[in-house]
Design an enzyme around this catalytic site. Structure first.
Site, PDB file in Angstrom:
ATOM      1  CD1 TRP A   3    -114.145 -21.480   1.944  1.00  0.00           C
ATOM      2  CD2 TRP A   3    -113.317 -20.363   0.200  1.00  0.00           C
ATOM      3  NE1 TRP A   3    -112.776 -21.430   2.086  1.00  0.00           N
ATOM      4  CE2 TRP A   3    -112.254 -20.755   1.039  1.00  0.00           C
ATOM      5  CE3 TRP A   3    -113.035 -19.655  -0.971  1.00  0.00           C
ATOM      6  CZ2 TRP A   3    -110.925 -20.448   0.741  1.00  0.00           C
ATOM      7  CZ3 TRP A   3    -111.712 -19.356  -1.245  1.00  0.00           C
ATOM      8  CH2 TRP A   3    -110.677 -19.745  -0.401  1.00  0.00           C
TER       9      TRP A   3
ATOM     10  CD  GLU B 131     -95.284 -13.492   7.348  1.00  0.00           C
ATOM     11  OE1 GLU B 131     -94.473 -13.847   6.487  1.00  0.00           O
ATOM     12  OE2 GLU B 131     -96.439 -13.110   7.065  1.00  0.00           O
TER      13      GLU B 131
ATOM     14  CD  GLU C 269     -96.184  -9.545   1.617  1.00  0.00           C
ATOM     15  OE1 GLU C 269     -96.498 -10.418   0.818  1.00  0.00           O
ATOM     16  OE2 GLU C 269     -96.545  -9.575   2.818  1.00  0.00           O
TER      17      GLU C 269
ATOM     18  CG  ASN D  78    -122.671 -19.858   4.990  1.00  0.00           C
ATOM     19  OD1 ASN D  78    -121.578 -20.393   4.857  1.00  0.00           O
ATOM     20  ND2 ASN D  78    -122.842 -18.720   5.647  1.00  0.00           N
ATOM     21  N   GLY D  79    -122.466 -23.389   5.829  1.00  0.00           N
ATOM     22  CA  GLY D  79    -122.197 -24.032   7.117  1.00  0.00           C
ATOM     23  C   GLY D  79    -121.731 -25.461   6.891  1.00  0.00           C
TER      24      GLY D  79
ATOM     25  CB  CYS E  69    -121.107 -20.495   1.165  1.00  0.00           C
ATOM     26  SG  CYS E  69    -120.164 -22.003   1.316  1.00  0.00           S
TER      27      CYS E  69
ATOM     28  CE  LYS F 292     -97.811 -10.182   5.498  1.00  0.00           C
ATOM     29  NZ  LYS F 292     -97.336 -11.488   5.273  1.00  0.00           N
TER      30      LYS F 292
ATOM     31  NE  ARG G 221    -120.276 -15.005   3.875  1.00  0.00           N
ATOM     32  CZ  ARG G 221    -120.134 -14.900   5.173  1.00  0.00           C
ATOM     33  NH1 ARG G 221    -119.940 -13.744   5.723  1.00  0.00           N
ATOM     34  NH2 ARG G 221    -120.200 -15.963   5.931  1.00  0.00           N
TER      35      ARG G 221
ATOM     36  CE  LYS H 164    -104.537 -14.022  -0.461  1.00  0.00           C
ATOM     37  NZ  LYS H 164    -103.668 -13.720   0.695  1.00  0.00           N
TER      38      LYS H 164
ATOM     39  CG  HIS I 171     -71.679 -12.947  11.209  1.00  0.00           C
ATOM     40  ND1 HIS I 171     -70.340 -13.133  11.465  1.00  0.00           N
ATOM     41  CD2 HIS I 171     -72.334 -13.716  12.121  1.00  0.00           C
ATOM     42  CE1 HIS I 171     -70.192 -13.989  12.464  1.00  0.00           C
ATOM     43  NE2 HIS I 171     -71.392 -14.357  12.874  1.00  0.00           N
TER      44      HIS I 171
END
Ligand code: G6P
Length: 625
Positions: free
Chosen positions: A87, A496, A503, A113-114, A14, A500, A39, A620, A519
């Site tokens: 958050w 993946e 993208e 925050n925590g 946060c 990456k 954050r 996103k 093949h």
């Protein structure tokens, strides 16, 4: 109700900003919070001491930067105030759970925050002593603890309250009883005091909120409490011993601060992975007890142990994590598993089976196809579990139970740290269910957990090779096509790696299970088609087969970049380039192997001048179809 999760997690996700001085606090707080949105941004709130020395506060779910209209109507006036952009880690992001939190009489307000780990015990104790709670958060206990110990000296009450608290905190606190005081405290979550001038201060979790007012900051250390008034500053420890500290000059500019010095959020997030993987393990992989504990699914273990099969549903990178999940669940837990693209599943005439456990995997918890698949399964009467990063997101609200990633906000559009956290959670689920299904003997479990807890350090070792991978990118950035090959657990790693690159650098890249090359893709191979081969599992029977694939590429003049295990010298003679990764238990190799692939894609994209954090045409969270 969103799903439960392990409480033993820590989070620094946060943003907090507080002010004391002679100016109107609210605009300073709003601007400061806007700087900290990277954050966390699921809810926000403010508390200001008004001219009658009462606390006025305003809080709300949503993104601060999308709420300009509400902010102008807040009506908060005063020259001392605290604020937070949240958050969520405990309790969904609604109004009640947003910060600030207050005591019973609304005379003390604080932002945090925590994570307070012993909050349940403290809450029970405080309730016995007559305190009334409003929220589901861990934070609220601190307000009541201060109230409980307030004997006319706010600083002492804070010190006493914090001595009872276990966990992490960065705090900003104000109280009606000392209207000219702002208190800050830190343990495990960053907190800095910006010194505008003597008697005017900005307290923030991050210098990004301070820099427009002053470059002079004092970084608090763990266990320190700062009392700020219009007369000056006083720093102590929890035992009220005075601490002397020197102010420092902030050297970075704002953008660098937000990215903690990295050029892009994506790179920052790649480098956060030792920490985020650790967050996904902490309190879950219990090495001394040789077991895995996943609080979020603990009430469902009998069901999960006895299912006939598992189906993973996801999109994009999360779908790749699901593919690894399939390999893990089959290999470690002996559960037949399948993976579905959520976008396909939602329109398929597929029978929903109540003896199947459905897992939806999503960083954002908002992907439309994944959410609709989950609804379809629920309508069919079956149980759905979530593996999600964003607390309180739609998927967490609609699933029956699940496990959080605790990776913190992922800003780069291309997912990196969420992927490794998903795989970390899936690995632990597989071990847990393997034990419950009698598939794994204790010795095997021990070696798996031992290997798992070493992963964060091993990831760091790979990150230390960043410069070398950057040089490799210099050599290969001009090619227009890449092929990625891998087998077993690392077939999804190859997918993946290719995704990456595709993208963020707009280079055409394809991932293939290595043996499938013959093949089709082999027809494409020549000196203009670099081939990235994941070839780590030297002890596995399929390693020799991957070596054969390497020979086939070499015979066609292909350039090969191999990801290989440290100590494998012989591979050097077969390939053009080798990136070494540390040795680990086979099931964990994707967690290590994907790191150099992320870095390679990143550097190639940067050299090609692409907008790495916001690649063209991509979003996103794809919350529309
Ligand atoms: C978008 C993002 C990807 C992500 C995918 C699934 O395509 O750009 O990075 O993997 O959505 O998102 P989710 O939030 O469900 O994991």
């Amino acid at each position: 109700m969103h799903f439960a999760f392990d409480r033993a997690e820590r989070g620094n996700m946060c943003g907090i900003v507080a002010y004391i001085g002679k100016k109107d606090a609210t605009p300073i707080l709003i601007n400061g919070l806007k700087r900290l949105l990277y954050r966390g941004y699921d809810s926000f709130g403010f508390a200001v001491m008004n001219e009658k020395n009462n606390i006025d506060y305003f809080k709300k779910p949503g993104r601060l930067d999308e709420e300009e209209k509400n902010l102008s109507k807040m009506g908060l006036e005063g020259a001392t105030g605290i604020s937070q952009s949240r958050w969520a880690t405990h309790g969904e992001p609604n109004q009640v759970n947003a910060h600030p939190h207050v005591d019973c009489r609304e005379e003390i307000a604080l932002v945090h925050n925590g994570i307070i780990e012993n909050y349940a015990t403290l809450k029970a104790w405080l309730k016995e002593h007559g305190h009334k709670f409003r929220s589901d958060t861990d934070t609220e206990v601190i307000a009541h603890l201060i109230e409980e110990h307030n004997n006319g000296d706010l600083l002492k009450a804070v010190q006493k309250a914090l001595s009872l608290v276990e966990g992490t905190y960065g705090l900003g606190i104000i109280s009606k009883h000392e209207p000219n005081t702002l208190i800050g405290a830190r343990k495990g979550s960053p907190l800095a005091v910006g010194v505008v001038k003597n008697g005017e201060y900005i307290l923030a979790s991050d210098p990004a909120a301070i820099i427009e007012h002053t470059k002079k900051v004092i970084y608090l250390d763990d266990g320190e409490v700062v009392k700020l008034t219009r007369k000056g500053m006083h720093i102590t420890n929890l035992e009220n011993k005075k601490v002397q500290k020197q102010a420092q000059e902030i050297q970075w500019d704002l953008e660098q601060i937000e990215k903690t010095g990295f050029d892009h959020f994506m790179l920052k997030e790649i480098f956060e992975q030792p920490q985020t993987i650790e967050n996904a393990i902490r309190g879950r992989a219990l090495i001394n007890e040789n077991r895995i504990q996943l609080g979020g699914v603990s009430d469902w273990l009998d069901f999960l142990t006895n299912v006939d099969r598992v189906v993973f549903l996801a999109c994009g990178t999360s779908w790749h994590a699901g593919l690894i999940g399939e390999y893990l669940f089959e290999h470690i837990a002996g559960i037949p598993s399948e993976v579905e693209y959520a976008s396909e599943f939602r329109y398929k005439s597929v029978p929903i089976d109540t003896r199947t456990a459905y897992f939806v995997i999503s960083q954002s918890g908002e992907t439309a196809d994944t959410l609709e698949s989950l609804r379809k399964i629920k309508q069919g009467g079956a149980k759905v579990f979530g593996i999600v990063n964003v607390v309180g997101s739609s998927i967490t609200r609609e699933t029956d139970a699940g496990v959080y990633l605790h990776a913190g906000p992922e800003i780069g559009v291309a997912s990196t740290k969420a992927f490794t956290s998903q795989v970390t959670v899936l690995s632990q689920l597989a071990i847990l269910l393997g034990v419950r299904r009698g598939k794994a003997v204790p010795k095997e479990v021990r070696s798996r957990i031992d290997a798992l807890v070493k992963i964060p350090l091993q990831v760091q070792e790979i990150l230390d090779q960043n410069e070398k991978i950057k040089q490799l990118a210099q050599k290969y950035y001009k090619f227009n096509n890449f092929l990625y090959l891998g087998r077993g657990f690392n077939f999804p790693t190859a997918l993946e790696g290719a995704l990456k690159l595709k993208e963020i650098s707009y280079i055409h890249a394809e991932g293939y299970p290595a043996a499938e090359m013959k093949h089709g893709p082999i027809a494409l191979i020549d000196e203009n088609m670099p081939v990235v081969v994941v070839a780590t599992d030297t002890e596995d029977v399929i390693y020799q087969k991957v070596v054969s694939n390497i020979e086939e590429v070499k015979a066609r003049s292909g350039n090969i970049i191999a990801i290989a295990t440290e100590g494998n010298e012989s591979i050097k003679d077969l390939v053009t380039e080798v990136i070494y990764v540390p040795k680990t238990n086979g099931y964990l190799t994707p967690l290590l192997n994907v790191i150099p692939l992320q870095l390679l894609a990143y550097h190639i994209a940067v050299i090609r001048g692409c907008d790495v954090d916001k690649p063209r045409n991509l979003a996103k969270a794809v919350s529309v179809e």
